[in-house]
Design a protein around this motif. Structure first.
Motif, short mmCIF file in Angstrom:
data_model
loop_
_atom_site.label_atom_id
_atom_site.label_comp_id
_atom_site.label_asym_id
_atom_site.label_seq_id
_atom_site.Cartn_x
_atom_site.Cartn_y
_atom_site.Cartn_z
N UNK A 37 0.78 -1.24 0.07
CA UNK A 37 -0.04 0.15 -0.05
C UNK A 37 0.90 1.20 -0.02
N UNK A 38 1.82 1.39 1.00
CA UNK A 38 2.61 2.54 0.95
C UNK A 38 3.49 2.63 -0.26
N UNK A 39 4.12 1.58 -0.75
CA UNK A 39 4.84 1.63 -2.16
C UNK A 39 3.86 2.13 -2.97
N UNK A 40 2.64 1.77 -3.25
CA UNK A 40 1.67 2.23 -4.36
C UNK A 40 1.23 3.78 -4.40
N UNK A 41 1.08 3.91 -2.79
CA UNK A 41 0.41 5.43 -2.63
C UNK A 41 1.72 6.45 -2.63
N UNK A 42 2.85 6.33 -2.41
CA UNK A 42 3.77 7.21 -2.06
C UNK A 42 3.87 8.03 -3.50
N UNK A 43 3.99 7.42 -4.82
CA UNK A 43 4.08 8.34 -5.84
C UNK A 43 3.02 9.28 -6.15
N UNK A 44 1.91 9.11 -5.41
CA UNK A 44 0.84 10.06 -5.85
C UNK A 44 0.70 11.17 -4.89
N UNK A 45 1.62 11.38 -4.03
CA UNK A 45 2.12 12.55 -3.07
C UNK A 45 3.66 13.11 -3.46
N UNK A 46 4.07 12.43 -4.72
CA UNK A 46 5.38 12.79 -5.31
C UNK A 46 6.53 12.11 -4.53
N UNK A 47 6.58 10.95 -3.88
CA UNK A 47 7.48 10.51 -3.17
C UNK A 47 7.83 9.08 -3.79
N UNK A 48 8.89 8.70 -3.95
CA UNK A 48 9.12 7.32 -4.20
C UNK A 48 10.24 6.61 -3.22
N UNK A 49 10.27 5.52 -2.72
CA UNK A 49 11.42 4.92 -1.96
C UNK A 49 12.12 3.78 -2.40
N UNK A 50 13.29 3.68 -2.49
CA UNK A 50 14.04 2.29 -2.45
C UNK A 50 13.51 1.47 -1.82
N UNK A 51 13.55 0.11 -2.08
CA UNK A 51 13.15 -0.99 -1.57
C UNK A 51 13.65 -1.14 0.03
N UNK A 52 15.01 -0.78 0.01
CA UNK A 52 15.53 -0.72 1.61
C UNK A 52 15.09 0.37 2.24
N UNK A 53 14.73 1.52 1.71
CA UNK A 53 14.12 2.54 2.33
C UNK A 53 12.65 2.29 2.90
N UNK A 54 11.82 1.54 1.88
CA UNK A 54 10.45 1.30 2.46
C UNK A 54 10.58 -0.05 3.59
#
Length: 70
Positions: A37-54
């Protein structure tokens, strides 16, 4: 007493904000946020995280390690 009242108001604001954020990021509507959910939703608020950051975010926000942020 004023400080105590201010803290109570701040706690209420944080609780309300947390509820709004949870609702916005809970893409499956089940009452919690998964890593996906977090990985899918973050781009909608202009954020992306690497897998290790997630993984690090989940470690911080999922204290019981059940894979859900509540």
């Amino acid at each position: 007493r004023c400080l105590c009242e201010s803290v109570c108001v701040l706690q209420s604001i944080i609780a309300a904000f947390s509820s709004v954020v949870l609702s916005a990021l809970d893409l499956s509507g089940n009452g919690w946020i998964t890593r996906d959910d977090l990985a899918s939703a973050l781009p909608s608020i202009g954020m992306t995280l690497e897998p290790t950051q997630l993984d690090q975010v989940m470690l911080l926000l999922d204290p019981d390690r059940d894979g859900r942020i509540k």
